[in-house]
Structures are given as C-alpha cells and as structure tokens.
Design a protein around this motif. Sequence first.
Motif, short mmCIF file in Angstrom:
data_model
loop_
_atom_site.label_atom_id
_atom_site.label_comp_id
_atom_site.label_asym_id
_atom_site.label_seq_id
_atom_site.Cartn_x
_atom_site.Cartn_y
_atom_site.Cartn_z
N HIS D 10 76.04 -11.72 1.87
CA HIS D 10 75.59 -11.40 3.18
C HIS D 10 74.46 -10.16 2.52
O HIS D 10 74.38 -9.79 1.57
CB HIS D 10 76.73 -10.55 4.03
N ARG D 11 73.94 -9.56 3.65
CA ARG D 11 73.02 -8.26 3.43
C ARG D 11 73.92 -7.35 3.18
O ARG D 11 75.00 -7.15 3.69
CB ARG D 11 71.91 -8.11 4.79
N ALA D 19 79.93 0.26 6.59
CA ALA D 19 80.38 -0.73 5.63
C ALA D 19 81.98 -0.56 5.95
O ALA D 19 82.29 0.27 6.41
CB ALA D 19 80.20 -0.57 4.09
N ALA D 20 82.72 -1.77 5.47
CA ALA D 20 83.89 -1.66 5.66
C ALA D 20 84.75 -2.17 4.54
O ALA D 20 84.39 -2.97 4.08
CB ALA D 20 84.50 -2.52 6.96
N SER D 72 84.84 -7.02 -0.64
CA SER D 72 84.33 -5.98 0.51
C SER D 72 84.10 -4.45 -0.08
O SER D 72 83.06 -3.80 0.37
CB SER D 72 85.48 -5.93 1.52
N LEU D 73 84.91 -4.14 -1.33
CA LEU D 73 84.69 -3.02 -2.02
C LEU D 73 83.22 -3.10 -2.67
O LEU D 73 82.49 -2.03 -2.57
CB LEU D 73 85.50 -2.90 -3.13
N LYS D 74 82.87 -4.30 -3.27
CA LYS D 74 81.51 -4.30 -3.63
C LYS D 74 80.30 -3.98 -2.84
O LYS D 74 79.36 -3.26 -2.99
CB LYS D 74 81.07 -5.79 -4.22
N PHE D 75 80.65 -4.49 -1.43
CA PHE D 75 79.68 -4.23 -0.38
C PHE D 75 79.68 -2.71 -0.07
O PHE D 75 78.64 -2.01 0.25
CB PHE D 75 79.92 -5.05 0.82
N ILE D 94 84.80 8.55 -0.95
CA ILE D 94 85.53 7.07 -1.28
C ILE D 94 86.88 7.06 -1.29
O ILE D 94 87.61 6.16 -0.87
CB ILE D 94 84.84 6.67 -2.61
N LEU D 95 87.49 8.39 -1.52
CA LEU D 95 88.99 8.50 -1.83
C LEU D 95 89.49 8.56 -0.06
O LEU D 95 90.33 7.78 0.02
CB LEU D 95 89.28 9.96 -2.46
#
Lengths: 145, 145, 145, 145, 145, 145, 145, 145, 145, 145
Positions: D10-11, D19-20, D72-75, D94-95
């Motif tokens: 995806h984009r 982001a999710a 999803s973490l990568k995105f 991030i935490l």
Amino acid sequence: DITLLGRSEHRLPASPDEAALETFPNRTPGRNYTIHLSAPDFGSLCPVTGQPDAAHVEILYIPDERCVETKSLKFYLASYRNHASFNEAIVNRILDDLVAACAPKQAIVRGRFVPRGGIQLTCEARHPSREIPLEWPAASLSTPH
Amino acid sequence: DITLLGRSEHRLPASPDEAALETFPNRTPGRNYTIHLSAPDFGSLCPVTGQPDAAHVEILYIPDERCVETKSLKFYLASYRNHASFNEAIVNRILDDLVAACAPKQAIVRGRFVPRGGIQLTCEARHPSREIPLEWPAASLSTPH
Amino acid sequence: DITLLGRSEHRLPASPDEAALETFPNRTPGRNYTIHLSAPDFGSLCPVTGQPDAAHVEILYIPDERCVETKSLKFYLASYRNHASFNEAIVNRILDDLVAACAPKQAIVRGRFVPRGGIQLTCEARHPSREIPLEWPAASLSTPH
Amino acid sequence: DITLLGRSEHRLPASPDEAALETFPNRTPGRNYTIHLSAPDFGSLCPVTGQPDAAHVEILYIPDERCVETKSLKFYLASYRNHASFNEAIVNRILDDLVAACAPKQAIVRGRFVPRGGIQLTCEARHPSREIPLEWPAASLSTPH
Amino acid sequence: DITLLGRSEHRLPASPDEAALETFPNRTPGRNYTIHLSAPDFGSLCPVTGQPDAAHVEILYIPDERCVETKSLKFYLASYRNHASFNEAIVNRILDDLVAACAPKQAIVRGRFVPRGGIQLTCEARHPSREIPLEWPAASLSTPH
Amino acid sequence: DITLLGRSEHRLPASPDEAALETFPNRTPGRNYTIHLSAPDFGSLCPVTGQPDAAHVEILYIPDERCVETKSLKFYLASYRNHASFNEAIVNRILDDLVAACAPKQAIVRGRFVPRGGIQLTCEARHPSREIPLEWPAASLSTPH
Amino acid sequence: DITLLGRSEHRLPASPDEAALETFPNRTPGRNYTIHLSAPDFGSLCPVTGQPDAAHVEILYIPDERCVETKSLKFYLASYRNHASFNEAIVNRILDDLVAACAPKQAIVRGRFVPRGGIQLTCEARHPSREIPLEWPAASLSTPH
Amino acid sequence: DITLLGRSEHRLPASPDEAALETFPNRTPGRNYTIHLSAPDFGSLCPVTGQPDAAHVEILYIPDERCVETKSLKFYLASYRNHASFNEAIVNRILDDLVAACAPKQAIVRGRFVPRGGIQLTCEARHPSREIPLEWPAASLSTPH
Amino acid sequence: DITLLGRSEHRLPASPDEAALETFPNRTPGRNYTIHLSAPDFGSLCPVTGQPDAAHVEILYIPDERCVETKSLKFYLASYRNHASFNEAIVNRILDDLVAACAPKQAIVRGRFVPRGGIQLTCEARHPSREIPLEWPAASLSTPH
Amino acid sequence: DITLLGRSEHRLPASPDEAALETFPNRTPGRNYTIHLSAPDFGSLCPVTGQPDAAHVEILYIPDERCVETKSLKFYLASYRNHASFNEAIVNRILDDLVAACAPKQAIVRGRFVPRGGIQLTCEARHPSREIPLEWPAASLSTPH
Ligand SMILES: [Ca+2]
Ligand SMILES: [Ca+2]
Ligand SMILES: [Ca+2]
Ligand SMILES: [Ca+2]
Ligand SMILES: [Ca+2]
Ligand SMILES: [Ca+2]
Ligand SMILES: [Ca+2]
Ligand SMILES: [Ca+2]
Ligand SMILES: [Ca+2]
Ligand SMILES: [Ca+2]
Ligand SMILES: [Ca+2]
Ligand SMILES: [Ca+2]
Ligand SMILES: [Ca+2]
Ligand SMILES: [Ca+2]
Ligand SMILES: [Ca+2]
Ligand SMILES: [Ca+2]
C-alpha cells in the motif's frame, strides 16, 4: 637537527605556519622501504562555521635521504588544532609540507574526517602525482575501525 | 557559488530534479588526488510498491577544475527521500549528475541497498566507462559493517 | 515481462527447472557497471544423504541489454530449497541460468556453504571462462558479519 | 483485524496519526515470553531544521492478550519518514502507541539516532515506568555494530 | 570411486600414508572455476617434542578432469592427527597429495598454525610453482578471525 | 645446526649481537613457497628516552636453500627486549640478519609499533630492494587487531 | 531558552566557564526514561605538558523536569578544546555542570581517554553518588571500536 | 532409545508432527549444568505468503533425568523446513516439544529471524514461565555476529 | 609528591622493589567514582624458564583520599619487564602495591597473559576480598580483542 | 610436586586416566581471586562414530589451598585427544578431576564444541552445584570469536 625528542614537552604551535617538521638522516638510503605514520586524533576548525573537525590522518612514504622525526610531526599536526582550513586543503598542505621537509621518493597522505551532516569525507593525495587507477579506499593497518 | 554552507538549514528539495550540486574551485588542479564521500543513511522509494528503500551511497572521484560542495550534496541526496526510482537508476543518475556538475577526471558511485526479500543489491557505476575486470566488492573505509 | 514484482506473493517453484529468471531492459547499456546480488540464506539438499545444505550465494555481473529482476531471482533461488544437487553443480548451474536469461558482458557466481564434517566449501565460477590467477577469496561487501 | 499481510503493498501513511498498529491474538498468553522487533532504517525529520534524521529503532515486549502484527508495524514506522519530531518525543510516542495497541505486560522502546554535530543520542523508555538502575546501554542482538 | 560418502562413519586412518584422497569427475571441465576447502580444526604432532599442533588448513584449486571428494578429504586430514611432521612439510605434502590425486590446473595450500613460543607460523605453497610476487597474506572468506 | 628446539629453555641473549638465527635445510627448494612468521609481542627500548617500545613484528619470506628455525627466532627477537634502537633501524636490521642467515629468494619484514604521543609508526622493508608501488598496508592474517 | 538550535553556527567558547548547557522542558516527566549522549571526538589539554588529550565522552541520564539541548552540549564540550585540565577533573566537572543545568534523577558521565605512555585511562562518575559494586566497564552501544 | 546416531542418514520428516526428539539418560543428574544447542541455519515457511523464512534457533536447558540427543534434534529442526508457521508459534512449539521430550529443570528457546520488510524479529520463551525482568537480548556465544 | 610528570623520561627501575607508585590528592573524595587504567603491553619473565611473558594488565578502583599518578604507574609496571615472577603472583602483588599506595575504597586488578603451550591464563584479584559470585570474564572497554 | 615445568617435553598420556593434574600451593589463600584458563584447541573423539571432535575448553576457579599447574593441565587436556567420550561427559569429568586435584572454593568448566550436523553444542558445569538462573552464555575474554 632534532630539537624536541627526549626533552620536556613544549607549547603547541598556533598554526602550521609556526610549526616545523624536523628530519633525521635515513640510515639505509639504498633500500626502498616504507614508513607509515598514523594519527587517529587529528583536529582542525571549519573555515566557514568555526566548528571543530576531527579526522584520522595517515602518512605513508618511502624516504630518500631523510626521515621525518615523529615528535616534531606530533607538534606539526597539533598546530592544526585551532587552524581553520577546508578538509581538502589540509590533506594537500600536509603532503606539500612533508615533501618540502624530507623530499621522499614517494608519499601519500590521507585524512578521514568524521561525518558532518551525515556525510563522511576522506581525501587522499600522492606525490609525485600520477594517473592513478581509481579504487575504493581500504582500511589500513592503523584504522581504529 | 556556494549558497548553503554556513547558513541556517533550508527545506529539503522534493526530488533530484529540484536539487542542485554546487561546486567550488579545486585549488590543486595539477595534482591527481581523490575525494571519497560516504552517505550511510540514503533513502528512496520503490517505484513499484511505494515502500521505502535504504542504502549506503558512496562517491569517489578525482577532481579536475571543481570540487563538489558537501552541504549541497547532502541536500541533493536527501532529495531522493520521497522520489520513486529503481536502485540501478539511482546509482547511474547520481553519477550522471556528478559528472554534469563538476566534470571529474574519474568518478565511481556505489549504492549498497538494504535487503528486500532476503536479497541485498549493490550497484556500482564508473566514469569514464571502460572494460573493468569484474571482481567482488571489498568493504570501503566508511562501510558501517 | 515482469510478472512478479508488486503483486501478492506466489507459491515456491518445486525445482530450478520450474523457476524462471525474469529480466528487464538495461537503461544504460552503453556504460559498463556492476550489479551485486547477495542471498545469505540459500538452501538446498545433499543428493547423497538428503540432508539440508545452507549457503550464502552471491552474483556479480555487468549487464549488457537486460538486467535480472530481483523478485524472480528470489523465487529462482528458493526453488533449490528441496532440490538435491552437489555444491559445485549448484554454483555452475546458477551461472548457466543467469547467462541464458540475460547474457551479461561478464558474471561471477559464488556459493559459500556452511561446514559439513568440519570442512567448509566455497565454489566460484566465472563467465566468460578464462585463465584466472588463483587467489584466496576475500570477504565481499555482503558477507554476513 | 489484519488488513495488510499477504496483500500487495500500500501507499505509506503520511504521519503516525494516519497509521495504525494492527494486532493478532497471542496464542500462548499463559506464558511470559518476549518479542524483539528491530528496525535499523528508521527515518524522521528534525522539527527545527527540517533535515532528515536516521535511527535504529527497537521494540522489546512481553505480550498479554495480543501481539503486534509486523507488516502494520513496518507501515507505522514508515509514517515517521516525513514527520517532524524530536528524538525523545519519537521514542516516547512509539511506546505510547504500542501500549495503546496491544497492552503488553512490559515493553521497552529504544531509538539510536545517527550523530548530529558529532554527538550521538540514544533514548530508551519503558512501560510500566519504574525506578530503574541507570546503566550503560549494551549492544542488542540486532545492533548493526 | 567414492567409497565413503553416504555410509556410516569409518575408523580414522593412522597416518597420511594410510589415507586416500578420493575424487569424482568434474562435470564442467571446460570452465575454469575455483573450489575452496577450509578446515579450521586440523591437528598434528610436533616431530621434536611430540606435542600437539593445531592449524587452520585451506585448499584452493581449479579442477581439471577430477574434483576432490570432501568426505575423503576429511579422513585424509584427520590422518595427520597423530602423525609427527614439521609445519612446512605438512603444507607441502598436502599439496603434493592433492596434485597426485586430481591433477588440478592450479592449486594453493595454506596452513595457519596456532602460536608456539609466542610466534605464529603460516606456510603457503602453490602448484605449479612460479615466481610469485611476495605479499602479506590477507584473511580469506573462511578465516575464523 | 639446531641447538635449541626440544631442549629446556635457555637464558635470553642480552642483545641481537649475542643472538643467532639458526636454520635448517629447505626440503622442497625447487618450489617457491612462503613462510609467514608473526610475533605480536616484540619489545625494545627507545634509544633517546630509555622507555619500552612494543611492536607486532612479522616476517614473510620465500626460502631458498635454508629455512629459519622458529625457536632460535624467538630467542633472537627476545634479544631486542633490553636493546635500545630506533624503530626504523630495528626493522632494517631484522631484515639484514634474516638475509645473512638464510639468503631467502625474497623477504619482507614489518614492525607495527604501539602509539607514542598519539602517533603509530609502521615500518616495512623488502629484500631484494626494488621500486615498489606505494600502497596502504593491509592487515595480515596474523594481525591480532 | 534555546538560543542555538536552528541558527547559523557560532564561535566556540574559550573554556567551560564561558559555555552554557541549555535545557528544554521534559514532556514526559512522569516516566523514567534514559537519554544517552555520546561524543567520540572530545579534546582537551594536559595541564602539565600543554599537549592535546583526546577522549570519548558519554553522558547517560534520566531527566526530571528538564532535558539537555544537544547543540548547546556540543558547544559546551567543544569549550574544553583549549582548556587545561586533568582527566579525572574533566569527568567530574561535566557531571557537576550537567546536574546544575537540569537536575536529572540520575546521571553517569564517562570519559575514555586515548593512551598516553602506553596506558589508557577511563573515568566514570555517577549522580547521586552511592556505594557501587565495582565491575569492569563494558562497551556501550556507541563505542567506536 | 537412540535410533539415529552412527547410522547412515535418513530422509527428512515432512513436519514437526512426524519428527521425534530422542533422549538419553543424564549421567550427572545430581548436578545442575547447562547444555546450549545452537542451530544457525533453521528454515520454515511463512503461513500467509508461503515464502521461506530463515532463523538462528538456540536452545539452552538444564537437564533433569534425560538429555536431548543432537542428531534427532537436527532432524526435528529440519522438519520445519517445509512447514508453514508463524515465528512466535515456532519458538513456543519448540519449547513445548523439548519439555515434553525430556522434562528439563529449566529451558529457554530463542529464534532470531532474518529481516522481512526491513524489520527483524526475535522471539524467546522460557520454561517454567515466570515474571522475567525485561531486558535487551545480548549476543550469545554462538551468535554469528 | 609527583616527581615524574612533565619531566624528561627517566631510566626504568630494575624491579618492582625499586619502583614507587606516586599519588595525588583526590579532589572529589565525597563522590564514589571509578578510574580504569589499562596497560596492554605489560611484560615480565617466567621464573622457571627465564622466557618473556606478555600480558594486558588492567586496574579499576574507586579512590578514597588519593589517586594513582599514571606516569609513576607506567614506570612501576615497566619495572616487571626483567623481573621473574609467576602470573598469579604478579596480579596479587600489583593489587597489594596499589592498596599500599593509595588505600582505595575498592580495587580490582586483572592480568590477561598471552598463551603458553596453547593455554591462556587470566588472573583477577579484588580488594577488599569477599565471596564473589564466579562468572566468566567479559571483555572490558580497553580489551584489544 | 611439579614434575613438568621447565623440563623437556614429554610424551602425551593416552587417556585422562593416565594423566595427572599437578598443583602448587596458593600463596594468597586468604584472598578470593579467580584464575581463568582457556584452551581453544581441545580435541577428542566421538564415542559412536570415532570421528574427531574439536572444542574450546575453559576453566574458571577460585583457588583454596592449591592452584593447578598449567603445564600439567596442558598434558591432561591433550590426553583426551584420542579418547572417545560424549561432549557432556567430557565437561563434567574435567570439573570432577579439577575438584579432586585442588578442591577449589568454586569452579566452572565450559566446553564449546565445533558444529556437527549444523548444530553447535556448549556444555557448562559448576562446582558446587546450585540452582542457577538460566541465562544465555556470553563470550568470555578468550573467545576467539
Ligand atoms: Ca599502521
Ligand atoms: Ca542505516
Ligand atoms: Ca571513508
Ligand atoms: Ca553487497
Ligand atoms: Ca534481534
Ligand atoms: Ca580451533
Ligand atoms: Ca571459504
Ligand atoms: Ca601486545
Ligand atoms: Ca599468519
Ligand atoms: Ca577519535
Ligand atoms: Ca550508545
Ligand atoms: Ca548509541
Ligand atoms: Ca544463515
Ligand atoms: Ca554456543
Ligand atoms: Ca578502558
Ligand atoms: Ca581469558
């Protein structure tokens, strides 16, 4: 000729203009051999921003009639500490000063500067100049990796 | 000619088309010497998937009349950050842009991209082009190993 | 020509006979440049014992008219996973298949296999074949450590 | 719940707000075990200068009812690419986002940023917060040394 | 010809005189390619003191009509375990036995022995012998460093 | 000829003048092969200050009729322990003494001295002397790095 | 409060007395988290000989209400460049100045100095002071080896 | 009980359901000692995409009445080669199977998977489960660094 | 009290009995901090064979009222150069002499000796003595690895 | 008590039953200090296949009344060279023999065996036995990494 070795330490010269590279006679001038001098903690100043630059400076040469005395080299290199100069100019000047001091058969000077803005610069100059095959620098023996 | 060094930081150019490699005069044009520029945190986008690519980009060149100014190089390289291009095209374009900017006597550009699908790709291009003996790449001085 | 890149993943081919190396046109065919592809997690089977072999496979080539597409290369290499073949045969076949797929100006393939019985085997083949000076292999850029 | 894995790419989301972090059920919730996620090519922007920052981001956690899905973490991590934020704020966010997404029993996030001005910054935050004995960070398994 | 591979293990030969290097046909004799065999745990005895010596033995060769079978090589090398011989003699004998067994186009054998009395010895011999330019040995791919 | 190997240890010679390099016949004089001897714990004294110097000394040679016996080499090198001599003189003398003892076809001696005043010196001499292309020293196999 | 970040570069302060550590508010004061700052190119002068010293200085702290701004830290550390002070005094002063500037919950400062006379000195001080179990220093993440 | 060691090699089991971990009696059950088993070339398949995953799997345990026989462990681990399973499930299953086979006093299993999408995942599970202090994984002895 | 620093070099003391560890006042006695001194080029003689031993000697201590002056430490350590003593005795004596000289709150001395007969010995002693949990030595910051 | 040190070398004992660990009095029995002995070139035979095994064996202990003499240790370890024994049995026997010979306050023995079948085994045993917290082995000082 050697005024520094074995004496108490002296004050640092304020710039390379005030420093001198001392030499001593090469005792085996008939043999081509190499001397590698590695100074991993070289410092200078950026001529635009005035900020400190750090570098690993290396000299490799084949002596002819005279060799560079290392204590005077230490003082000579330390004289750049508060001297403002571009990276490329520093490497070329060290080579010029080395050639003027001891007229080696061959010499190379390399300065590997710590990154600024995420980019690391390494400059390498050779005497006498010649058409050299361009190839990636390899880590020398004294690289602190 | 140099518009960036010593000033406050600027916004990033949106693509390499909008970026410019600035240069300054080579002060020792009579001597063949090398300049190695290493950028370990290069980023771009995959033109097929739109995903980020990361690479270690290196430039090695022998300047002729002009040298590349490193702050403009930083901006130039950062302009690929949101630019979609194949790995091979990036390396060849950087070499083309370098040659256009400063017409070096010789130059090499290498991009070592982080693995995708378990395969790592490294591309290396040279100017002027010539029959080169194919041999495995060796780690350069600035490789973060 | 490229059927894999940017699509969802496919099933693995059962052997190299069922796999295909796809290619795309080289956009700078006038310039000799290198592409290095490194696959540190290659697997195959021993034809005598049926046990798994592991290897680090590397390809280095100078493209002529066409380049290898890396996603098809990933599938091609994965097709050896349950294929029984001797180490030397694997390296020579990868080189043959590469040459057949894209007819590079020059190419080298190297496979470094994990030790069996306390002995590590590395095989390296080159196209076009020639009298090569025998010398110890050096660590390439993509060597895993 | 998992919308990304196994589909075409995806984009990139334009910021962490868009982001999710997706999750999936932990199949062995009765056992305390750890998951370490290491992203060596994280990028963001400096909120003052607009320049790119690069970092190695690591997450270590003990899952409770749910685990983080890595695509999803990568995105999610890629969404910081054009997002301007201070280093310390990135690590703490991030935490926070990890805790909000999967409520781990324990979690640590560490970001090791590439040097700026000759100084390297590493920030590390832990959930739940507690009096921790201060000690020098040691190289983790995924440190690119 | 191959009597060992794929069978249960055999007893060790008591000396290299009792061991045999087995071979198999080279399937691509028209191509010059290299095979590197690395045995980091070689053992022998000092002929003067009877004490154990340890070494890393490496073989690199270009096969002609036949290749060395690696399981017989394992047994051949293990036959030196209780055999008393000088370091230089071991390296030269392995080369002689290799040449006798498979008549390679070219071959090199190197033995790097662990230090005795604070001095490390490495011996390297080449077939066919020739005037070689003397240069420091570099670490090969399989060096356990 | 060999008086030391296999006997109890002897007292150290007080200087290289009192030490002798013993030799033994080369059993494969028809083959050009190399012997590399690496002594990482060499010590000497500075002739100006009387302070200890430490170095890694390496010898690489192609034997002709005779080889150097390593136990006598150990005593020979240890004889420099309380001997005052300049770094360059030490390397050249070891080469001279090696040539006098066994008349090798070719030989190189290298001494890598630990830093003094922040500068590391490496000296390398070759027999027979010749016009050598100057290049940075690379780490040899036995470098303890 | 922050006067340096995002502006053009300034002149270096002549000594730590003239430099100031600037701070900014900690945005997550309720969480104990760590910030590690690593400066591998610190320089100072020996108060006895006037010669340059080089060190790798590291700071690790848990912020309370305020964090140290890294650009002011860069200037603060650069102010030691021409300042004569003993190694132990430098480390203790940096800790004192850090505590005075931002009153961290905990802090450690470590300086690893390059060898002088063959001996390397590393000094490490902690705030608040306490009975610490003495143990060998381990390499931190930013160790330049 | 031991059916594999010392015989010719067998075919690989098609999945962990078909494989068996064999054991032998612990001869020093009164002493708590550890056994570390390290398998750097583990392979499996991704259950979503069918693509190969590669990992370094390690087992550390204190035996009680029985020890794991390593040749059966080799076959057991190889049985995952064409088995589709999530990384976390693999590590937890290996631990479950180990506990079922030999009921160790304590055991840890760790799987370090090669990066996918630029993110590396390491999973570690312990028996018996307990509240563990979360800390960054350190490199074990067998880490291929 | 300090007689050596800043003067010309002196002759080496012939044994540790003739050498003296000089001290200077600790300026921050209220703070527990550590000083690590690392001497990678220590030499001594074997009391049985008279042969040279080489070691890496390290000292780590928390000063109380006084600190060790490093130039006197250099001379003190050099005094072992021609002194015959067992490895274990050397480490214990250095600790005794350090405690006698400056009465540190805590101290550790470690000597890592180069291999003799294929076995490397490392000895480590602590003041004050106590029941220490036995654990494998880890590499310190100054380990030359 | 010491029969080996300083004499000419002896023949190797044929098995550990024929070898003896000699000891000498501990001169500082009132102080708890450690001795680490590292033997990177240990060899033995597999009791099932008769093939050679290689290992790095390490001993760490706190002496009580007596210390192990290292030359007898060398002979003791060499006695395993042609002795057939399982890896776990070797490590436990070395610990038993050490305890019988010198009754140390504490001791640990570790054997790290080279991979067989792609799996590396490390065994570690401790005296006196106790409930130890299971944790991954870390590289010791003498690990040849
Ligand atoms: Ca050097
Ligand atoms: Ca990176
Ligand atoms: Ca570089
Ligand atoms: Ca590569
Ligand atoms: Ca990891
Ligand atoms: Ca070994
Ligand atoms: Ca190899
Ligand atoms: Ca040394
Ligand atoms: Ca060597
Ligand atoms: Ca530095
Ligand atoms: Ca760090
Ligand atoms: Ca860091
Ligand atoms: Ca692998
Ligand atoms: Ca291990
Ligand atoms: Ca240190
Ligand atoms: Ca050790």
